[in-house]
Design a protein around this motif. Structure first.
Motif, PDB file in Angstrom:
ATOM      1  N   LYS A 171       2.510  -5.059  11.769  1.00  0.00           N
ATOM      2  CA  LYS A 171       2.055  -4.141  10.781  1.00  0.00           C
ATOM      3  C   LYS A 171       2.674  -3.022  10.362  1.00  0.00           C
ATOM      4  CE  LYS A 171      -2.952  -5.545  11.318  1.00  0.00           C
ATOM      5  NZ  LYS A 171      -4.135  -5.147  11.835  1.00  0.00           N
ATOM      6  N   GLU A 198     -11.777  -0.470   7.296  1.00  0.00           N
ATOM      7  CA  GLU A 198     -11.427  -0.242   8.640  1.00  0.00           C
ATOM      8  C   GLU A 198     -10.374   0.675   8.644  1.00  0.00           C
ATOM      9  OE1 GLU A 198     -13.388  -0.857  11.193  1.00  0.00           O
ATOM     10  OE2 GLU A 198     -14.818  -1.795   9.764  1.00  0.00           O
ATOM     11  N   THR A 207      -9.311 -11.935   7.875  1.00  0.00           N
ATOM     12  CA  THR A 207      -8.687 -13.119   8.650  1.00  0.00           C
ATOM     13  C   THR A 207      -8.861 -14.127   7.625  1.00  0.00           C
ATOM     14  OG1 THR A 207     -11.024 -13.686   9.481  1.00  0.00           O
ATOM     15  CG2 THR A 207      -9.530 -12.617  10.896  1.00  0.00           C
ATOM     16  N   GLU A 264      -4.739 -11.138   8.074  1.00  0.00           N
ATOM     17  CA  GLU A 264      -4.560 -10.462   9.446  1.00  0.00           C
ATOM     18  C   GLU A 264      -4.783 -11.421  10.750  1.00  0.00           C
ATOM     19  OE1 GLU A 264      -6.162  -6.460  11.015  1.00  0.00           O
ATOM     20  OE2 GLU A 264      -7.650  -8.037  11.271  1.00  0.00           O
ATOM     21  N   SER A 271       0.091  -9.047  11.134  1.00  0.00           N
ATOM     22  CA  SER A 271      -0.560  -9.843   9.887  1.00  0.00           C
ATOM     23  C   SER A 271       0.515 -10.773   9.431  1.00  0.00           C
ATOM     24  CB  SER A 271      -0.701  -8.799   8.785  1.00  0.00           C
ATOM     25  OG  SER A 271      -2.097  -7.833   9.275  1.00  0.00           O
ATOM     26  N   SER A 331      -1.611  -0.262  12.320  1.00  0.00           N
ATOM     27  CA  SER A 331      -1.312  -0.924  13.638  1.00  0.00           C
ATOM     28  C   SER A 331      -2.416  -0.911  14.925  1.00  0.00           C
ATOM     29  CB  SER A 331       0.339  -0.944  13.815  1.00  0.00           C
ATOM     30  OG  SER A 331       0.554  -1.945  14.919  1.00  0.00           O
ATOM     31  N   THR A 361      -5.492  -1.620  14.836  1.00  0.00           N
ATOM     32  CA  THR A 361      -6.776  -1.794  14.425  1.00  0.00           C
ATOM     33  C   THR A 361      -6.802  -3.099  13.937  1.00  0.00           C
ATOM     34  OG1 THR A 361      -6.870   0.519  13.791  1.00  0.00           O
ATOM     35  CG2 THR A 361      -8.371  -0.909  12.693  1.00  0.00           C
ATOM     36  N   THR A 362      -8.314  -3.979  14.296  1.00  0.00           N
ATOM     37  CA  THR A 362      -8.459  -5.009  13.786  1.00  0.00           C
ATOM     38  C   THR A 362      -9.615  -4.984  12.710  1.00  0.00           C
ATOM     39  OG1 THR A 362      -8.306  -6.027  16.125  1.00  0.00           O
ATOM     40  CG2 THR A 362      -9.724  -7.430  14.242  1.00  0.00           C
ATOM     41  N   THR A 363      -9.311  -5.427  11.496  1.00  0.00           N
ATOM     42  CA  THR A 363      -9.936  -5.174  10.223  1.00  0.00           C
ATOM     43  C   THR A 363     -10.866  -6.138   9.916  1.00  0.00           C
ATOM     44  OG1 THR A 363      -8.411  -6.130   8.670  1.00  0.00           O
ATOM     45  CG2 THR A 363      -8.146  -3.648   9.381  1.00  0.00           C
ATOM     46  N   SER A 418      -3.938 -10.172  14.395  1.00  0.00           N
ATOM     47  CA  SER A 418      -4.527  -9.621  15.177  1.00  0.00           C
ATOM     48  C   SER A 418      -4.497  -7.955  14.908  1.00  0.00           C
ATOM     49  CB  SER A 418      -3.650  -9.653  16.484  1.00  0.00           C
ATOM     50  OG  SER A 418      -2.288  -8.941  16.618  1.00  0.00           O
ATOM     51  N   GLY A 419      -4.691  -7.199  16.064  1.00  0.00           N
ATOM     52  CA  GLY A 419      -4.732  -5.551  15.534  1.00  0.00           C
ATOM     53  C   GLY A 419      -3.253  -5.167  15.199  1.00  0.00           C
ATOM     54  N   THR A 420      -2.340  -5.891  15.749  1.00  0.00           N
ATOM     55  CA  THR A 420      -0.892  -5.317  15.546  1.00  0.00           C
ATOM     56  C   THR A 420      -0.057  -6.548  14.544  1.00  0.00           C
ATOM     57  OG1 THR A 420      -0.061  -6.772  17.456  1.00  0.00           O
ATOM     58  CG2 THR A 420      -0.933  -4.246  17.558  1.00  0.00           C
TER      59      THR A 420
END
Length: 156
Positions: free
Chosen positions: A144, A58, A41, A120, A126, A34, A36-38, A122-124
């Protein structure tokens, strides 16, 4: 029961498709990393494997949803991955038939729970799909860090 699990999707050629495991790999796992953007998408059928590769590149935390799939060896296959949103939707739509085949082959039915996709937001956040009775397979933006269910898939 073929290709290590239950076939739930066949492409337009009729020669290739997707298989899901006959049991959940976890009923209490986070998507992981959470914050981190991997870059995972992809949502379409055919993007789950590349999403899983992007997540693994990532997010090095062990025991996350993608990590469990990427490191799974099941029924002599080791190329499992976390399904994309649309791959997971196909599983949801075919869950009754998958459950019947899975239980006939020493597997289990799907839990009345949300299941992770590799897609995903966003970074937080999915995407998960709610397999609980009465929810009609709602696609949900899920934190996440939430602990929900997971079932791996592979290409044949």
């Amino acid at each position: 029961f073929r290709y290590g699990g239950v076939i739930f999707y066949i492409d337009e050629t009729g020669e290739h498709g997707l298989v899901c495991a006959v049991t959940d790999q976890s009923t209490n796992v986070t998507w992981g990393c959470s914050g981190t953007t991997t870059g995972a998408t992809g949502t379409e059928i055919g993007t789950g494997a590349s999403n899983t590769t992007a997540i693994e590149a990532e997010c090095t935390d062990p025991g996350t949803a993608a990590d469990i799939c990427a490191n799974l060896t099941l029924n002599s296959y080791d190329d499992w991955f976390l399904p994309s949103e649309e791959e997971l939707e196909q599983i949801y739509q075919n869950r009754v038939a998958i459950d019947a085949s899975a239980t006939a082959n020493s597997g289990t039915v799907f839990a009345n729970d949300n299941y992770w996709s590799s897609s995903e937001v966003s970074g937080t956040v999915s995407i998960s799909i709610n397999f609980a009775d009465g929810e009609n397979g709602a696609h949900e933006n899920t934190d996440k860090a939430s602990s929900i269910s997971l079932r791996a898939v592979r290409i044949f």
